[in-house]
Design a protein around this motif. Structure first.
Motif, mmCIF file in Angstrom:
data_model
loop_
_atom_site.group_PDB
_atom_site.id
_atom_site.type_symbol
_atom_site.label_atom_id
_atom_site.label_comp_id
_atom_site.label_asym_id
_atom_site.label_seq_id
_atom_site.Cartn_x
_atom_site.Cartn_y
_atom_site.Cartn_z
ATOM 1 N N ALA A 49 0.688 -1.114 0.041
ATOM 2 C CA ALA A 49 -0.020 0.070 0.039
ATOM 3 C C ALA A 49 0.907 1.250 -0.187
ATOM 4 C CB ALA A 49 -1.041 0.104 1.246
ATOM 5 N N SER A 50 2.159 1.180 -0.307
ATOM 6 C CA SER A 50 2.847 2.530 -0.519
ATOM 7 C C SER A 50 2.351 3.403 -1.489
ATOM 8 C CB SER A 50 4.563 2.045 -0.643
ATOM 9 O OG SER A 50 5.263 3.204 -0.890
ATOM 10 N N VAL A 51 2.416 4.648 -1.163
ATOM 11 C CA VAL A 51 2.195 5.668 -2.090
ATOM 12 C C VAL A 51 3.458 6.297 -2.856
ATOM 13 C CG1 VAL A 51 1.088 7.898 -2.378
ATOM 14 C CG2 VAL A 51 0.071 6.316 -0.679
ATOM 15 N N GLU A 52 4.488 6.323 -2.153
ATOM 16 C CA GLU A 52 5.660 6.817 -2.737
ATOM 17 C C GLU A 52 6.151 6.233 -3.972
ATOM 18 O OE1 GLU A 52 7.168 9.783 -2.265
ATOM 19 O OE2 GLU A 52 5.869 10.231 -0.900
ATOM 20 N N LYS A 53 5.941 4.723 -3.912
ATOM 21 C CA LYS A 53 6.439 3.953 -5.115
ATOM 22 C C LYS A 53 5.778 4.290 -6.421
ATOM 23 C CE LYS A 53 3.577 -0.295 -4.144
ATOM 24 N NZ LYS A 53 3.758 -1.281 -3.548
ATOM 25 N N TRP A 54 4.815 4.900 -6.322
ATOM 26 C CA TRP A 54 4.230 5.290 -7.577
ATOM 27 C C TRP A 54 4.568 6.434 -8.360
ATOM 28 C CZ3 TRP A 54 -0.482 2.879 -9.443
ATOM 29 C CH2 TRP A 54 -1.033 1.911 -8.840
ATOM 30 N N GLY A 55 5.905 6.336 -8.551
ATOM 31 C CA GLY A 55 6.671 7.128 -9.561
ATOM 32 C C GLY A 55 7.218 8.439 -8.685
ATOM 33 N N GLN A 56 6.763 8.532 -7.372
ATOM 34 C CA GLN A 56 7.513 9.687 -6.390
ATOM 35 C C GLN A 56 8.875 9.388 -6.082
ATOM 36 O OE1 GLN A 56 5.753 12.397 -6.212
ATOM 37 N NE2 GLN A 56 4.301 11.636 -7.418
ATOM 38 N N LEU A 57 9.071 8.128 -5.642
ATOM 39 C CA LEU A 57 10.326 7.827 -5.047
ATOM 40 C C LEU A 57 11.223 7.318 -6.265
ATOM 41 C CD1 LEU A 57 12.283 7.851 -2.571
ATOM 42 C CD2 LEU A 57 11.096 5.581 -1.840
ATOM 43 N N PRO A 58 12.324 7.675 -6.543
ATOM 44 C CA PRO A 58 13.315 6.947 -7.565
ATOM 45 C C PRO A 58 14.015 6.002 -6.714
ATOM 46 C CG PRO A 58 13.486 9.574 -7.731
ATOM 47 C CD PRO A 58 12.549 8.954 -6.498
ATOM 48 N N GLU A 59 14.224 4.876 -7.556
ATOM 49 C CA GLU A 59 14.985 3.646 -6.910
ATOM 50 C C GLU A 59 14.380 3.097 -6.041
ATOM 51 O OE1 GLU A 59 17.317 2.372 -8.798
ATOM 52 O OE2 GLU A 59 17.462 4.553 -10.179
ATOM 53 N N ALA A 60 13.068 2.762 -5.893
ATOM 54 C CA ALA A 60 12.380 2.384 -4.705
ATOM 55 C C ALA A 60 12.774 1.122 -4.327
ATOM 56 C CB ALA A 60 10.787 2.640 -4.804
ATOM 57 N N HIS A 61 12.941 0.082 -5.466
ATOM 58 C CA HIS A 61 13.326 -1.176 -5.062
ATOM 59 C C HIS A 61 14.773 -1.610 -4.815
ATOM 60 C CE1 HIS A 61 13.624 -0.528 -9.285
ATOM 61 N NE2 HIS A 61 14.432 -1.792 -9.504
ATOM 62 N N THR A 62 15.533 -0.367 -5.111
ATOM 63 C CA THR A 62 17.139 -0.836 -4.852
ATOM 64 C C THR A 62 17.591 -0.058 -3.785
ATOM 65 O OG1 THR A 62 17.257 0.918 -6.417
ATOM 66 C CG2 THR A 62 17.421 -1.261 -7.450
ATOM 67 N N ASP A 63 18.243 1.154 -3.959
ATOM 68 C CA ASP A 63 18.765 2.152 -2.894
ATOM 69 C C ASP A 63 17.837 2.562 -1.836
ATOM 70 O OD1 ASP A 63 20.989 1.683 -4.448
ATOM 71 O OD2 ASP A 63 21.042 3.691 -5.443
ATOM 72 N N PHE A 64 16.640 2.757 -2.279
ATOM 73 C CA PHE A 64 15.613 3.303 -1.343
ATOM 74 C C PHE A 64 14.594 2.443 -0.733
ATOM 75 C CE2 PHE A 64 17.872 7.097 -1.846
ATOM 76 C CZ PHE A 64 17.219 8.039 -0.751
ATOM 77 N N ILE A 65 14.878 1.055 -0.888
ATOM 78 C CA ILE A 65 13.670 0.067 -0.322
ATOM 79 C C ILE A 65 13.699 0.071 1.056
ATOM 80 C CG2 ILE A 65 15.450 -1.817 -0.069
ATOM 81 C CD1 ILE A 65 13.486 -4.010 -1.333
ATOM 82 N N PHE A 66 14.549 0.548 1.923
ATOM 83 C CA PHE A 66 14.240 0.682 3.351
ATOM 84 C C PHE A 66 13.290 1.565 3.535
ATOM 85 C CE2 PHE A 66 15.180 2.299 7.600
ATOM 86 C CZ PHE A 66 15.256 1.131 8.420
ATOM 87 N N ALA A 67 13.149 2.941 2.638
ATOM 88 C CA ALA A 67 12.203 3.834 2.695
ATOM 89 C C ALA A 67 10.571 3.170 2.550
ATOM 90 C CB ALA A 67 12.285 5.053 1.861
ATOM 91 N N VAL A 68 10.533 2.497 1.481
ATOM 92 C CA VAL A 68 9.366 1.690 1.267
ATOM 93 C C VAL A 68 8.864 0.730 2.416
ATOM 94 C CG1 VAL A 68 8.036 0.304 -0.410
ATOM 95 C CG2 VAL A 68 9.734 1.788 -1.222
ATOM 96 N N THR A 69 9.945 0.110 2.887
ATOM 97 C CA THR A 69 9.680 -0.934 4.056
ATOM 98 C C THR A 69 9.209 0.031 5.218
ATOM 99 O OG1 THR A 69 11.665 -2.260 3.184
ATOM 100 C CG2 THR A 69 10.746 -2.386 5.426
ATOM 101 N N GLY A 70 9.575 1.360 5.532
ATOM 102 C CA GLY A 70 9.019 1.858 6.554
ATOM 103 C C GLY A 70 7.651 2.415 6.466
ATOM 104 N N GLU A 71 7.504 2.725 4.914
ATOM 105 C CA GLU A 71 5.930 3.029 4.542
ATOM 106 C C GLU A 71 4.979 1.974 4.785
ATOM 107 O OE1 GLU A 71 3.851 5.615 1.223
ATOM 108 O OE2 GLU A 71 5.794 4.900 0.914
ATOM 109 N N GLU A 72 5.395 0.956 4.314
ATOM 110 C CA GLU A 72 4.422 -0.284 4.269
ATOM 111 C C GLU A 72 4.368 -1.020 5.581
ATOM 112 O OE1 GLU A 72 4.357 -1.186 -0.423
ATOM 113 O OE2 GLU A 72 5.174 -2.610 0.908
ATOM 114 N N LEU A 73 5.442 -1.332 6.274
ATOM 115 C CA LEU A 73 5.522 -1.962 7.477
ATOM 116 C C LEU A 73 5.894 -1.203 8.764
ATOM 117 C CD1 LEU A 73 7.642 -4.984 6.157
ATOM 118 C CD2 LEU A 73 5.148 -4.731 6.170
ATOM 119 N N GLY A 74 5.726 0.293 8.637
ATOM 120 C CA GLY A 74 6.027 1.204 9.687
ATOM 121 C C GLY A 74 7.456 0.924 10.463
ATOM 122 N N LEU A 75 7.250 1.563 11.649
ATOM 123 C CA LEU A 75 8.546 1.431 12.619
ATOM 124 C C LEU A 75 8.657 0.141 13.012
ATOM 125 C CD1 LEU A 75 10.562 3.351 14.067
ATOM 126 C CD2 LEU A 75 9.000 3.413 15.881
ATOM 127 N N ALA A 76 7.690 -0.753 13.231
ATOM 128 C CA ALA A 76 7.936 -2.074 13.628
ATOM 129 C C ALA A 76 8.792 -2.818 12.506
ATOM 130 C CB ALA A 76 6.694 -2.799 13.786
#
Length: 454
Positions: free
Chosen positions: A292-319
């Motif tokens: 359910a990430s919103v940023e991976k819809w073209g807003q966040l470059p390299e969402a599955h490589t260098d910035f996959i930790f950011a997508v993890t924080g958006e979808e799975l939260g702090l936990a």
């Protein structure tokens, strides 16, 4: 027996229990939990289970997040939604085979592979600069096309080559008591490391060069380099780093994005860094849900490589992010434990080098996502998309598993295990089934048989 003043017989009082028979005081549950945890950490196979379990959990969770973070990117490129996931899964299967093979190799074979891997890595990194063979990805000339959609980044294998070769070199010099001389500590370790760094920087990959430099300093620290020598090499490396950053507008732009919270206008917009912070901030405690990430819809470059930790924080939260950090912390602890308890100098240097490699790369990647460090373009080990980074890392994890199994206490604990097969069949209702070794069973059977029995 004389009566009391009232004429009634005296009351017989029960004798007091002795102090030994009294109920012991209840133990503090917090202290009991602490002692149990400390006892578990001190077990011989703790490092083995931490390395094996932690690496597998990170890899599996990484596959899930690669599938979630790469779907939109694949669809935007007119590819199937599972395109990047299937490639990462194939790399994970091949890496699993390499990890199993490395975990079963003896230490002598690992030392024998040091020079071939180093020579192959140098040759491949030199091929990158040959026109028609090397190719550029995101401005870095560090890739070789294997045909179709498959590419390889030889600089990732340079990390493994430096760890194995340097560990073998320092171990042989320590056996000859040569490491107390500064020239033997630096030569040929530092020149070969600078050769690898030069080949990497020819392609413009500053992130991989930083990881290689961290490995070099970790090995020098383990070898007991004097403070003056350590500070001198560090000063030279820092000076070269400043020159390389000052002469590159792209690197200066990345440096200026540290701590940015709003996109800027002009040549330095910090778009990737800011949207990484947005992704982490919108996750909350438990996240918005897997996929359910919103940023991976073209807003966040390299969402599955260098910035996959950011997508993890958006979808799975702090936990979810804290779980990833805990797994990397467990890997780091296990690596330090293996390096600290061994008597073999090669194992100590190799385990320390691999631990420095994985820990430094994780810190640089996560620090860049959090806005605390400049974006270096390095993947999160075992987690981000990229087969070239996953294969040598999983081989290095297999190396650590082999070292953890080779500890004397771990070998003794593993030798006492009973196999799960070969259980004795119950001959009666009261007979208890139990495992026993095949060789013990054969020995007992040969004693019980007569000479003419078949």
């Amino acid at each position: 027996m004389p009566g009391s003043r009232t004429g009634r017989p005296p009351v017989q009082r029960a004798a007091r229990r002795p102090a030994a028979a009294r109920r012991p005081p209840r133990e503090n549950p917090v202290r009991r939990t602490y002692l149990n945890a400390r006892r578990a950490w001190d077990r011989p196979l703790t490092a083995y289970y931490l390395i094996l379990g932690g690496s597998l959990l990170i890899t599996v969770l990484g596959l899930v997040m690669v599938y979630s973070a790469s779907q939109i990117t694949a669809l935007q490129m007119s590819l199937p939604g599972s395109y990047f996931f299937r490639k990462q899964l194939l790399a994970a299967v091949i890496g699993g085979v390499l990890m199993f093979a490395a975990s079963r190799m003896p230490v002598k074979l690992h030392r024998g592979l040091a020079y071939p891997i180093l020579a192959g890595s140098v040759f491949m990194m030199a091929l990158v600069q040959v026109p028609g063979i090397g190719m550029s990805v995101n401005g870095n000339q560090n890739w070789i096309s294997l045909g179709g959609s498959f590419q390889i980044q030889p600089s990732e294998f340079g990390k493994l080559a430096l760890v194995l070769w340097a560990a073998d070199l320092l171990a042989r010099k320590q056996e000859k008591n040569l490491l107390n001389q500064w020239k033997h500590m630096l030569v040929p370790l530092v020149p070969v490391a600078f050769l690898l760094l030069g080949l990497i920087m020819l392609g413009g990959d500053m992130g991989t060069a930083i990881i290689l430099t961290a490995i070099l300093f970790g090995l020098l620290w383990l070898a007991g380099a004097p403070t003056r020598l350590f500070a001198g090499v560090l000063s030279v490396a820092a000076l070269l780093g400043v020159i390389l950053i000052k002469t590159s507008p792209n690197r200066m732009a990345r440096l200026s994005c540290i701590g940015a919270t709003e996109p800027q206008s002009g040549p330095v917009d910090c778009w990737q860094a800011v949207h990484g912070i947005y992704a982490l901030a919108s996750g909350g405690i438990f996240g918005s849900g897997l996929g359910a990430s919103v940023e991976k819809w073209g807003q966040l470059p390299e969402a599955h490589t260098d910035f996959i930790f950011a997508v993890t924080g958006e979808e799975l939260g702090l936990a979810g992010t804290l779980s990833v950090l805990a797994l990397f912390a467990a890997l780091g602890y296990a690596g330090i434990r293996v390096a600290g308890r061994t008597e073999d100098p090669f194992v100590r240097y190799a385990a320390g080098g691999v631990t420095t490699w994985i820990t430094a790369q994780a810190v640089i990647n996560i620090g860049a996502v959090l806005g605390l460090l400049p974006i270096a373009g390095v993947p999160l080990p075992l987690f981000s998309y990229g087969g070239s980074a996953l294969l040598p890392t999983m081989f290095a994890i297999g190396l650590m598993i082999a070292f953890a199994r080779d500890e004397p206490a771990a070998r003794a604990a593993l030798s006492l295990r009973q196999p799960r097969f070969g259980r004795k069949r119950a001959g009666g209702a009261g007979q208890v089934r139990g495992p026993r070794r095949w060789n013990t069973m054969r020995r007992r059977a040969s004693v019980a048989r007569s000479s003419g029995e078949r």
